[in-house]
Design an enzyme around this catalytic site. Structure first.
Site, short mmCIF file in Angstrom:
data_model
loop_
_atom_site.label_atom_id
_atom_site.label_comp_id
_atom_site.label_asym_id
_atom_site.label_seq_id
_atom_site.Cartn_x
_atom_site.Cartn_y
_atom_site.Cartn_z
N MET A 1 0.84 -1.20 0.00
CA MET A 1 0.00 0.00 0.00
C MET A 1 0.87 1.24 0.00
O MET A 1 1.90 1.29 0.66
CB MET A 1 -0.88 -0.01 1.24
N CYS A 2 0.49 2.21 -0.78
CA CYS A 2 1.17 3.51 -0.80
C CYS A 2 0.10 4.55 -1.04
O CYS A 2 -1.03 4.23 -1.39
CB CYS A 2 2.17 3.60 -1.94
N GLY A 3 0.48 5.80 -0.85
CA GLY A 3 -0.44 6.89 -1.14
C GLY A 3 0.14 7.77 -2.23
O GLY A 3 1.34 8.01 -2.26
N ARG A 32 -1.52 5.55 4.52
CA ARG A 32 -1.25 4.64 3.40
C ARG A 32 0.24 4.39 3.22
O ARG A 32 0.62 3.47 2.48
CB ARG A 32 -1.80 5.21 2.09
#
Lengths: 302, 228
Positions: A1-3, A32
């Protein structure tokens, strides 16, 4: 997960607020990706000078006297603005290559984050709020910018493993996802002459787009070929000097929300990142389609 | 009527109040303002309450709903009404991916479009989408009904069990083991009932096509190896 967050301004009146708007969007995406954060900001082009953004693990030593040393090596005055672990070198456009060569011999431990006419990239490990405050991102103005909060999966939590990745002049890419054919592609791109700083999959995507654009494609066309050539999960947001693009893989499980008004185009991994933008209540809001290239360009719009 | 302003009140207070309702409670109409894309708004309702959410929400809104009537006056992020048991959830705007996933009962109405994987692994929920749905919708759907007034994306009903799919517009492609089937009188009747429940009056059930399982992939058969 990343933003991921991104903001491409159409209304020049918003340009002084770009850094503040992007910072707020980025901090909202902290949960995130709390490992590291980074931001690419495209400032104004004065037609004469270009910028090289540098990063050092030992800024006190590396940046000390660097301006004079560069002036001595290049025979022209350069200006240096130090911001925490980063420094922005401003020099004549036609001296960028000579400047990078001089930097690598004068300060071999320094890393180049980006170079180009208008781009500056700041990235570090740590919480997004700490990263934006140490580089005073909120006070920056610009035409467009992209930010990323990282939860590492494919390579180590290091400054160089943070996003955005820049592999070409005024180009940058951020990525949420994981590529499965990056090793093969990296070998192929190395054969074509590209160089790599990390073992990171996202850097391969950035280099791929750089190589495609070097063949004469615009950002939109390069993204179109990426759908066929990149395998894995991805939501990409990419920037060029005047362009801003978005691409999701055909499965499209990595989230993405976009908003557009007369004043801007905005991207967020989640709607939460967009709620503080001016006029968001009446913006056109949509989820970008899978395997579909979205691409805006200041020069083509003008 | 309790009003929860999520710009000043922690989400947990809203959800705790919803979970704390005792049987026979009178104050069963809740309003939620300034959700600003918050996650997990009004999850785990297990009482016949009405919740009006004035704005857009993030992940998993109204998840596991059992008996509540939740309306989102905005759009919903991924996983809205995931694993709903009973009750109803209405989205006035669009819904992101996997709306109504694994739902076992109740009615989910999406007045805009739904993104990919709408109704994935549905197990009894009824879903009515006014607009279009994205790819891989109703993947492995086991029972329940998915009604789409617009178009469906790629691979509709892939590896479908006994969920019934009704699409009024075009279907970009059908997934493995999903086929078009005849609309028999009982299907027309059920569809009319669902359209009525969803408040749709200007669309006739005869305008839809029905899709369902060809039942070739229920059990592994070496002759079907290329279809997996």
């Amino acid at each position: 997960m990343c933003g991921i967050v991104g903001l491409f301004l159409k209304d020049k009146a918003l340009e002084p607020e770009l850094g503040a708007l992007l910072s707020s969007m980025l901090i909202t995406m902290t949960d995130r990706g709390p490992d590291s954060a980074g931001i690419a900001i495209y400032g104004s082009d004065n037609g004469k000078t270009a910028k090289i953004t540098l990063q050092s693990a030992d800024p006190g030593t590396d940046f000390d006297g660097l301006g004079d040393a560069l002036k001595g090596a290049l025979g022209i005055p350069v200006s240096i603005e130090v911001k925490s672990t980063h420094a922005v070198v401003t020099l004549d456009k036609d001296k960028v290559d000579a400047g990078r060569a001089a930097l690598s011999s004068l300060r071999p431990n320094i890393r180049v984050m980006s170079s180009g006419d208008t781009i500056e990239i700041y990235k570090e490990i740590g919480l997004p709020k700490d990263v934006v405050s140490r580089f005073a991102v909120s006070g920056m103005s610009g035409t467009h910018g992209i930010g990323h909060t990282r939860m590492a999966t494919e390579s180590a939590v290091t400054t160089l493993g943070a996003h955005p990745f820049s592999t070409g002049s005024d180009q940058c890419l951020v990525h949420n996802g994981s590529l499965s054919n990056h090793n093969n592609l990296r070998r192929e791109l190395k054969r074509q002459g590209m160089t790599f700083e990390t073992e990171n999959d996202s850097e391969v995507a950035a280099a791929y787009l750089t190589a495609e654009m070097a063949k004469g494609k615009d950002l939109g066309a390069a993204l179109t070929s990426a759908v066929d050539d990149l395998d894995g999960f991805f939501t990409f947001v990419v920037g060029t000097k005047s362009g801003f693009g978005v691409l999701r893989d055909p499965i499209a499980c990595k989230p993405a929300v976009m908003a557009e008004t007369d004043r801007y185009v905005a991207f967020g991994s989640e709607y939460r990142a967009l709620v503080n933008l001016p006029g968001i209540e009446t913006a056109r809001i949509w989820e970008p389609e899978p395997a579909t290239v979205y691409f805006w360009d200041h020069e083509k719009a003008a | 009527m309790p009003v929860f302003d999520l710009s000043t009140t922690p989400l947990r207070e809203l959800n705790s109040a919803l979970h704390g309702l005792s049987a026979g409670a009178n104050d069963t109409v809740f309003e939620v303002i300034n959700p600003r894309g918050s996650h997990a708004v009004a999850v785990g309702i297990d009482a016949p309450v009405t919740v009006d959410i004035k704005g857009s929400v993030g992940y998993y809104c109204a998840g596991m709903n059992d008996g509540g009537n939740v309306t989102v006056h905005g759009s919903a992020g991924p996983g809205v009404a995931e694993n709903m048991m009973s009750g109803s959830v209405v989205i006035e705007g669009d819904a992101s991916q996997y709306a109504g996933a694994t739902g076992r009962g109740g009615l989910l109405v999406i007045k805009g479009n739904a993104a990919s994987r709408c109704g994935i692994s549905m197990k009894g929920i009824d879903i009515v989408v006014h607009g279009n749905i994205g790819h891989m919708s109703a993947f492995m759907g086991q029972s329940g009904h998915l009604v789409v007034l617009g178009d469906a994306g790629d691979a509709l009903g892939d590896s479908l069990y006994e969920a019934k799919l009704f699409v009024r517009g075009s279907v970009k492609s059908l997934g493995a083991d999903c086929i078009e089937k005849d609309m028999r009188p009982e299907h027309i009747e059920k569809l009319a009932e669902l359209l009525e429940l969803a408040g749709i009056r200007d669309v006739r059930p005869e305008e839809f096509k029905r899709y369902g399982s060809a039942r070739k992939l229920y059990n592994f058969n070496i002759d079907n190896a290329e279809a997996y």
